[in-house]
Structures are given as structure tokens and as C-alpha cells.
Design an enzyme around this catalytic site. Structure first.
Site, PDB file in Angstrom:
ATOM      1  N   HIS A   1      60.603 -15.865 -17.810  1.00  0.00           N
ATOM      2  CA  HIS A   1      60.581 -15.091 -19.070  1.00  0.00           C
ATOM      3  C   HIS A   1      59.233 -15.235 -19.777  1.00  0.00           C
ATOM      4  O   HIS A   1      59.165 -15.255 -21.005  1.00  0.00           O
ATOM      5  CB  HIS A   1      61.704 -15.532 -20.008  1.00  0.00           C
ATOM      6  CG  HIS A   1      63.080 -15.293 -19.466  1.00  0.00           C
ATOM      7  ND1 HIS A   1      63.787 -14.143 -19.720  1.00  0.00           N
ATOM      8  CD2 HIS A   1      63.875 -16.041 -18.666  1.00  0.00           C
ATOM      9  CE1 HIS A   1      64.973 -14.217 -19.110  1.00  0.00           C
ATOM     10  NE2 HIS A   1      65.050 -15.346 -18.456  1.00  0.00           N
TER      11      HIS A   1
ATOM     12  N   ASN B   1      70.887 -12.127 -21.669  1.00  0.00           N
ATOM     13  CA  ASN B   1      70.202 -11.215 -20.751  1.00  0.00           C
ATOM     14  C   ASN B   1      70.792  -9.813 -20.905  1.00  0.00           C
ATOM     15  O   ASN B   1      71.834  -9.642 -21.541  1.00  0.00           O
ATOM     16  CB  ASN B   1      70.406 -11.658 -19.299  1.00  0.00           C
ATOM     17  CG  ASN B   1      69.402 -12.734 -18.862  1.00  0.00           C
ATOM     18  OD1 ASN B   1      68.437 -13.019 -19.554  1.00  0.00           O
ATOM     19  ND2 ASN B   1      69.645 -13.306 -17.706  1.00  0.00           N
TER      20      ASN B   1
HETATM   21 FE1  HDE Z   1      67.039 -19.316 -18.779  1.00  0.00          FE
HETATM   22  N1  HDE Z   1      65.379 -20.463 -19.061  1.00  0.00           N
HETATM   23  N2  HDE Z   1      67.743 -20.664 -17.457  1.00  0.00           N
HETATM   24  N3  HDE Z   1      68.652 -18.112 -18.361  1.00  0.00           N
HETATM   25  N4  HDE Z   1      66.379 -17.959 -20.069  1.00  0.00           N
HETATM   26  C1  HDE Z   1      64.375 -20.168 -19.872  1.00  0.00           C
HETATM   27  O1  HDE Z   1      63.414 -21.661 -21.380  1.00  0.00           O
HETATM   28  C2  HDE Z   1      67.296 -21.916 -17.302  1.00  0.00           C
HETATM   29  C3  HDE Z   1      69.668 -18.390 -17.510  1.00  0.00           C
HETATM   30  C4  HDE Z   1      67.034 -16.860 -20.514  1.00  0.00           C
HETATM   31  O2  HDE Z   1      62.600 -15.489 -24.835  1.00  0.00           O
HETATM   32  C5  HDE Z   1      63.402 -21.300 -20.023  1.00  0.00           C
HETATM   33  O3  HDE Z   1      62.133 -21.445 -23.241  1.00  0.00           O
HETATM   34  C6  HDE Z   1      68.127 -22.641 -16.390  1.00  0.00           C
HETATM   35  C7  HDE Z   1      70.766 -17.485 -17.711  1.00  0.00           C
HETATM   36  C8  HDE Z   1      66.221 -16.150 -21.466  1.00  0.00           C
HETATM   37  O4  HDE Z   1      61.975 -17.574 -24.950  1.00  0.00           O
HETATM   38  C9  HDE Z   1      64.017 -22.407 -19.165  1.00  0.00           C
HETATM   39  C10 HDE Z   1      69.098 -21.761 -16.000  1.00  0.00           C
HETATM   40  C11 HDE Z   1      70.364 -16.651 -18.711  1.00  0.00           C
HETATM   41  C12 HDE Z   1      65.058 -16.890 -21.578  1.00  0.00           C
HETATM   42  C13 HDE Z   1      65.270 -21.738 -18.651  1.00  0.00           C
HETATM   43  C14 HDE Z   1      68.862 -20.530 -16.681  1.00  0.00           C
HETATM   44  C15 HDE Z   1      69.052 -17.055 -19.105  1.00  0.00           C
HETATM   45  C16 HDE Z   1      65.187 -18.022 -20.703  1.00  0.00           C
HETATM   46  C17 HDE Z   1      61.970 -20.959 -19.743  1.00  0.00           C
HETATM   47  C18 HDE Z   1      70.212 -21.976 -15.006  1.00  0.00           C
HETATM   48  C19 HDE Z   1      71.123 -15.456 -19.307  1.00  0.00           C
HETATM   49  C20 HDE Z   1      63.839 -16.557 -22.413  1.00  0.00           C
HETATM   50  C21 HDE Z   1      61.288 -20.895 -21.100  1.00  0.00           C
HETATM   51  C22 HDE Z   1      71.066 -23.027 -15.289  1.00  0.00           C
HETATM   52  C23 HDE Z   1      72.263 -15.780 -20.081  1.00  0.00           C
HETATM   53  C24 HDE Z   1      63.934 -17.119 -23.784  1.00  0.00           C
HETATM   54  C25 HDE Z   1      62.290 -21.345 -22.040  1.00  0.00           C
HETATM   55  C26 HDE Z   1      62.733 -16.691 -24.587  1.00  0.00           C
HETATM   56  C27 HDE Z   1      64.222 -19.012 -20.565  1.00  0.00           C
HETATM   57  C28 HDE Z   1      66.148 -22.407 -17.893  1.00  0.00           C
HETATM   58  C29 HDE Z   1      69.656 -19.386 -16.474  1.00  0.00           C
HETATM   59  C30 HDE Z   1      68.338 -16.379 -20.135  1.00  0.00           C
HETATM   60  C31 HDE Z   1      63.130 -22.948 -18.070  1.00  0.00           C
HETATM   61  C32 HDE Z   1      67.922 -24.074 -15.949  1.00  0.00           C
HETATM   62  C33 HDE Z   1      72.117 -17.495 -16.982  1.00  0.00           C
HETATM   63  C34 HDE Z   1      66.574 -14.858 -22.178  1.00  0.00           C
HETATM   64  O5  HDE Z   1      64.353 -23.522 -19.940  1.00  0.00           O
END
Ligand code: HDE
Length: 714
Positions: free
Chosen positions: A87, A160
């Protein structure tokens, strides 16, 4: 100009002079500061020269003594912070949420119970795979992360635009992301999943198949953030005053309806305007037409969870809206752009564990992993546990605790006490208003396992596919053929087709045909056979949930000198009535002079304003203008692309030669080609633009479609 400091003793050799302007080697073009503002260093010291460093002699060495130079360069060298691993490319805006219906029956959260309460918000939209400088219209999931600054602290729904996810357990996330991003040896491809590593991982991860159907659908190439749904994905919990929990899933529903672009269009938009989505939102807000969404909830109890076909803790499953309707409880408007991109969009830190009293988690293993990941990632990215002190992350309520110090601490406890319990006073935990975790009763043996209730990977993938209109099904097939055609290994292509056989035989056949596979591979061994009894759900189709009118969409009006002023003015009035957006595309950027002498300014010169930037186009040309454009490749592309992308095209009789030269003969005219003869036709034209596209046209002009039709029609 040369000045003198100190008294003029008359002794020229002791006089100290200072340069306030460039020497003879360069001219200074500095406009006066706004309202007499003076440039300063970070220490607040006024600066006398920001164009020339301090030198010994005009052509001599630069001196270390120049603290302004050193501070300026030092600060510049440290401007970058690590971009988000996923992202990275995002766009944030401010808004307000208003609650219309109380959920007091289920939760104590004030943001969900105080009707009429207005809660400030910040939303960051993003793509997932691309790096920060990538283009907006990648085929990708879109992040739709929302921060609600509630009266009880910050609540984040890190959502999402797709309601399911690729994997069921957080432990697979690094693998998924590694596979999706650039391959590690070559560092490409950028912002695309069309490569071997991604499809290799997917083929060996059957749980991703439902998500793959969504990502290959037009949901992954949205027309605009404004026409996108948002989903909290996981099952969360609402908690009442007695500690009773009720399951909940969160939804954002755009008031404008759903809309996407076509893949061929997306590819071209990325070249014409890599900032297409962010510009669209910026324009909509600054032009006074801010987008709005309803906040909806699917609420269900343990009894429903027990009888539902799938596990509500499995993030690869939805609960169809037909089974648990989405209750709209309020709405939010996004109506303020940021003052500074870095301060707000880049530094905003969302965390799934940011919940307020009355809202809690479920045992979804993906959510549990996320609750660790987001806090951890912020420390790396923002460099200090004090990232909550940055204004965009700070709650709007007072923060009172004994946490202290650390890098960049802006907020430290005042007075003598920095521990608790203490005899000095200060904040204390409050069992009544304080956050209380849902008192879940869980027990079991410790084991690295996946519940058997997570084992069905194909039934909802099939349900999604059969819920699409034929044209949307075709787009899924086209996308799979495109992506897999970029994989070099044939076994990787074949393995995906072997999964498709568990979803829909026609789809598998069309994709195998599109790839030119010699034979259909065996179906992938499924842990659980695909259910064929799940009914189609209309809520899953974009076309079924498309806009009701042209409101919020964009008309490109191609005009030349001598074009009909009355028609142009009528079109503009009709567009503004929707309200929708229009842009004049002109052969010269200065504009065009209409037949009554009015000059309309061009927003785009035709070479910079291809028709892919618009939802529909109007060709309002004079005879001479049309004759000139008929010889111009870009003008012909403008028309033939609009036609090829199924768009509605309004045209004056004078424009016919251009249409013909662009390959649209009179025999090709369909209901999407609308003659504009007089000013009175403008209103009817705008009305005709309500449907998204002339979909039937695609079936006539796209080769892949022929294969699709053959397969589906026997
Ligand atoms: Fe994320 N995800 N994610 N994700 N995600 C990040 O956090 C993570 C997942 C989502 O505009 C990171 O600040 C793991 C699902 C959005 O700043 C990080 C897992 C969904 C955004 C991270 C998921 C998301 C992130 C990277 C699996 C939809 C952007 C930068 C367990 C519901 C937020 C940050 C923004 C961002 C980890 C799965 C949505 C690395 C470990 C499912 C919208 O922490």
C-alpha cells in the site's frame, strides 16, 4: 549591492563587506516574499541569501561555516522515510461521518450509538503491490483505510475494496507479498501481478481462488475511488454494556454506485495520466462535488455463525448480502483535501487494533496477525513510538498516561509523577468507561493447525463467478488469459487452469483456449468438492450496482474553431445539472472559438487528453475542424478508442468524416452513437449516458469475446 558593517574607519583594508546578491556570474530572480515573510533556518534565524553558498572568493571553495547550507542539505538528505511495504502508493483526504441509526442494542461505542453525532475522519486510498511512484490504474486491490477520530479515541477500519483476502492465516502474508511484488533478482515487474512468481504462489495456495476471481474482475481496475465499495473484510464484534458480543462486518457503499474501466483503457490511462485516481478525487473535492458513502453493517449472532455454510472467521469468505442484509446506519462525506501530502497521507498510521469501547475482535487468524503487524510497521516507518503525536495520528480527545520520552516526544507527563499507582494524582483507569475486551471463552490444545471449517476453497469463487453478468464473466476470462500469458512457465499457467476447473468449466475452457493450451489439465485435487447449490448474488456484480445517472462522471467535449456555440453551451448546462464534470479537448490548448465568437479554453490539448480519461465523449466539430482532425492520428485514436471501449459518443453531423476515418462506418453505428443536431438534444444525450457502457459492442469487436461466446453458447 555591497554593504558595509562596522564603522567606516577610512582604512579600506579593514572594512568588512557582505554580499547580498549574486556576483557577476549569475542573476538573481527572486520575487518578494508573500506579506513580507522572511525565510528562516530551522532555528528561526533569518536568511539573507538562499541562492548562493558561502565561498572564499567568487570562485573559491565553499565554507563549512555556512550553517544554512549545511542544515538545508542535511534536512534534504533525510527527507525520505521508508515507504510502506504494501500500500505504498496512496492518497488521503479528510471527511466527516454522521450517524443516522443507533446500534445501542449491540454496542456501547458512542460513534455507533449517538445519532446525529459528527465524527471527523481521514481516509487513505491505495494500491497494494506498486511502489510509491507507480501508476494509479494497476490491476490491484485498493486499500480503503478509514480513521474515525471519535470521542472515545481513534477507531480504524483498515479496509479494502474487495471483501475477501488471498490467505487465511497471517503467517502467509510475507510470502504473498514477496510473490506479488517485483521479482527479487530483476527488480521488476512494477505494480503488476502478471508474472511467474505471483501465479506460482497462487497456484500452490488454493485458498486464494475466491480472491483471485475478484482480482481478475473489473473490481481491480476501478474508474475512481468515488465509485468503489469498501469492506472491513474480517468479522469483528460489537460489545454491549453487559459484555455480550454480536458479530459484525463493516461495509462502505458509494452513493454514486459502482464503476470500473476496461483493461485496455487502464493500460492507456496509466500512460496518459499516472495520477488518474488521485487527480479525480482531488478535482471532485476542490470543485465542490465531494463523494459520499454509506456506512453499513452486517450484524449476526453466534447461532447464525454456527449454521452458516462457511466459517465466519475465514477471511476468504463473504456472507452474501441476500443472507445477511447490509444495514445502512450512517454516511460519510470526504470533502477536504490535505494541506500537505507528506504530513498527512504519508505519515498517517492505521492500525487494525485501534478500536474503541464497544468494538472488538474475532478470532480470525488473519486479523489477529494484523493486530501485531500494523503497530510494528509504524515504528519502522515513522521511526519512533511517538508516531501517535503526529497531528494526523493524534486522537482529537485528550491523551493522558505515563508513557514518556523516546524520539521526537511532543507530549510528556507534566509534574513529578510518571508512574501508576501513585499518591500524587493524575489519570486512573476507569472500569466503567474504559475499554473492556470481549470476555471470550476459548480453550484448546496448542497446535499449528488450520481448522477443517476453512477447507472449502472453490464454492464461493464459483458463486462470485456465476453472479457476474456475461460481459463481466468475459472480463474475468480476459484478465486471466492476459496475466497468465505473461508467465513464462507453462506448468504455472496449467496449474491455475486446473483450479479454474473446480470453479467453472466454461471459464477453464476459455482460459485454456486463450492461452493455447493443448489440452485441459486435470482439475486440481480439491480438499472439499465445490458446492453448486450457492445461488448467484446480485450484490457481487458491478453492472448490477452501477450508477443511476451520469452524476459524478466525466464528459470529454472535443471542440474545434467554428463549432456550434449553442450546442456546446447546452451540453455544459446539461452536464452541470447532473452534476457531472466536463472538459474541453481542443486542437490547441489555448482553446477554440465557437461560431458565435465565444472562446472556450481547452483543458486538454487533444494529444494530452485521450478519450480514455472520460466516461463518455461528445464531438462538437465544425466542418473544417472535422476535416482537419480526420487527418490527425491522435484525433482518430480519440474516437476509435472511445468506440472500442464501449463508450457513448455524441456527434454533430460535421463530425461524421472523422468517425469514418477512425474506422466507424455507418453500419457500425449502434445505440451508443448519438447524433447531436441542436441544443435541445443535450438533455436527452445526458440521460442516455446513464448506463456505464454499450456492452454489446464489445462482443462484436473483441476477438477474445468470440471464443467466449462460442464456449458459453455451445
Ligand atoms: Fe494490510 N498491511 N496486512 N491488509 N493493509 C499494511 O501497514 C498486513 C490485509 C491494508 O493506507 C501495512 O501501515 C498483514 C487485509 C490497507 O496506510 C502492514 C496482513 C486487508 C493498508 C500490513 C494484512 C489489509 C495496509 C503496510 C495479513 C484488508 C494501507 C503499511 C495478516 C482488510 C493502510 C502499514 C494505509 C497496510 C500488514 C492483510 C488492508 C505491513 C500482516 C486482509 C488498506 O502492516
Amino acid at each position: 549591492m555591497t554593504g558595509t558593517i562596522g564603522k567606516d574607519t577610512g582604512a579600506q583594508s579593514h572594512a568588512q563587506t557582505f554580499e547580498t546578491q549574486t556576483g557577476e556570474g549569475g542573476e538573481l530572480h527572486q520575487l518578494p516574499g508573500k506579506d513580507g515573510q522572511v525565510l528562516t533556518t530551522q532555528q528561526g534565524v533569518p536568511v539573507s541569501d538562499d541562492q548562493n553558498s558561502l565561498k572564499l572568493g567568487e570562485r573559491g571553495p565553499t565554507l563549512l561555516e555556512d550553517f544554512h547550507l549545511r542544515e538545508k542539505i542535511f534536512h534534504f538528505d533525510h527527507e525520505r522515510i521508508p515507504e510502506r511495504v504494501v500500500h505504498a502508493r496512496g492518497f488521503g483526504v479528510h471527511g466527516t461521518f454522521t450517524l443516522d441509526e443507533s446500534l445501542a442494542e449491540f454496542t456501547t461505542a458512542k460513534v455507533l450509538t449517538e445519532v446525529g453525532e459528527k465524527t471527523p475522519m481521514f481516509v487513505r486510498f491505495s494500491t497494494v503491490a506498486g511502489n510509491k511512484g507507480s501508476f494509479d490504474l494497476a490491476r490491484d486491490v485498493r486499500g480503503f483505510a478509514a480513521k474515525f477520530y471519535t470521542k472515545e479515541g481513534n477507531w480504524d477500519i483498515v479496509a479494502n475494496n474487495i471483501p475477501v483476502f488471498f490467505i487465511q492465516d497471517a503467517i502467509k502474508f510475507p510470502d504473498l507479498v514477496h510473490a506479488a511484488k517485483q521479482e527479487p533478482d530483476r527488480g521488476f515487474p512494477q505494480a503488476q501481478t502478471a508474472h511467474d512468481n505471483f501465479w506460482d504462489f497462487i497456484g500452490l495456495t488454493p485458498e486464494s481462488m475466491h480472491m483471485i476471481m475478484w482480482v481478475m474482475s473489473d473490481r481491480a481496475i476501478p474508474r475512481s475511488f468515488r465509485f468503489m465499495e469498501g469492506f472491513g473484510v474480517h468479522t469483528f464484534r460489537l460489545i454491549d454494556a453487559e459484555g455480550k458480543g454480536t458479530f459484525v462486518k463493516f461495509h462502505f457503499k458509494p452513493k454514486l454506485g459502482l464503476q470500473s474501466v476496461m483493461w485496455n483503457e487502464a493500460v492507456k490511462i496509466n500512460g496518459a495520466d499516472p495520477d488518474f485516481h488521485r487527480r479525480d478525487l482531488w478535482d471532485a473535492i476542490t470543485m465542490g462535488t465531494p463523494p459520499e458513502w454509506d456506512l453499513g453493517v452486517q450484524i449476526f449472532d453466534d447461532a447464525f455463525a454456527d449454521e452458516f455454510e462457511f466459517d465466519v472467521l475465514d477471511a476468504t469468505k463473504i456472507i452474501p448480502e441476500e443472507q445477511v442484509p447490509v444495514r445502512r446506519i450512517g454516511s460519510f462525506v470526504l470533502d477536504r483535501v490535505v494541506d500537505n501530502f507528506f504530513a498527512e497521507t504519508e505519515q498517517v498510521a492505521f492500525c487494525t487494533q485501534n478500536v474503541v469501547p464497544g468494538i472488538g475482535f474475532s478470532n480470525d487468524p488473519l486479523l489477529q496477525g494484523r493486530n501485531f503487524s500494523y503497530l510494528d510497521t509504524q515504528l519502522k516507518r515513522l521511526g519512533s513510538p511517538n508516531f501517535t503525536h503526529i497531528p494526523i495520528n493524534a486522537p482529537k480527545v485528550e491523551v493522558q498516561n505515563f508513557q514518556q520520552d523516546g524520539h521526537m516526544a511532543m507530549r510528556n507527563p507534566k509534574g513529578r509523577v510518571n508512574y501508576e499507582p501513585n499518591s500524587w494524582g493524575g489519570p486512573r483507569a476507569d472500569p466503567q468507561s474504559g475499554y473492556r475486551h470481549f470476555p471470550a471463552q476459548d480453550s484448546g490444545r496448542k497446535a499449528q493447525v488450520r481448522s477443517a471449517t476453512f477447507a472449502d476453497h472453490y464454492s464461493q469463487a464459483r458463486q462470485f463467478f456465476i453472479s457476474q453478468t456475461p460481459i463481466e464473466q468475459k472480463h474475468i476470462g480476459d484478465a486471466l488469459v492476459f496475466e497468465l500469458s505473461k508467465c513464462e512457465r507453462i506448468d504455472i499457467r496449467e496449474r491455475i487452469v486446473s483450479h479454474l476447473r473446480n470453479i467453472d468449466e466454461t471459464l477453464a475452457t476459455v482460459v485454456a483456449g486463450g492461452l493455447g493450451l493443448p489440452a485441459l489439465p486435470e482439475a486440481f485435487p480439491a480438499a472439499v468438492p465445490t458446492r453448486t447449490d450457492l445461488p448467484p448474488s446480485e450484490a457481487l456484480s458491478i453492472i448490477a450496482r452501477g450508477p443511476q445517472s451520469f452524476a459524478g462522471r466525466k464528459l470529454g467535449i472535443l471542440v474545434t474553431d467554428g463549432a456550434s456555440a449553442s450546442l456546446v453551451k447546452a451540453l455544459v448546462a446539461a452536464v452541470e445539472k447532473q452534476p457531472a464534470i466536463y472538459e474541453f479537448v481542443t486542437p490547441k490548448i489555448a482553446g477554440a472559438t465557437l461560431d458565435d465568437g465565444t472562446m472556450v479554453e481547452g483543458k486538454q490539448k487533444i494529444d494530452g487528453g485521450p478519450s480514455v480519461l472520460y466516461d463518455a465523449v461528445a464531438l462538437v466539430l465544425s466542418e473544417d475542424g472535422a476535416a482537419m482532425l480526420a487527418e490527425d492520428k491522435t484525433a482518430k485514436d480519440f474516437v476509435s478508442d472511445a468506440f472500442g471501449h464501449g463508450k457513448f459518443i455524441g456527434y454533430t453531423a460535421e463530425a461524421l468524416p472523422l468517425l469514418e476515418r477512425a474506422g466507424i462506418a455507418s453500419a457500425d453505428h449502434d445505440e451508443g452513437l448519438i447524433a447531436l443536431e441542436k441544443a435541445g438534444d443535450a438533455t436527452a444525450f445526458l440521460k442516455a449516458l446513464a448506463p456505464l457502457r454499450v456492452w454489446d459492442r464489445e462482443l462484436k469487436i473483441d476477438l477474445d469475446a468470440a471464443g467466449f461466446l462460442e464456449a458459453t453458447q455451445g
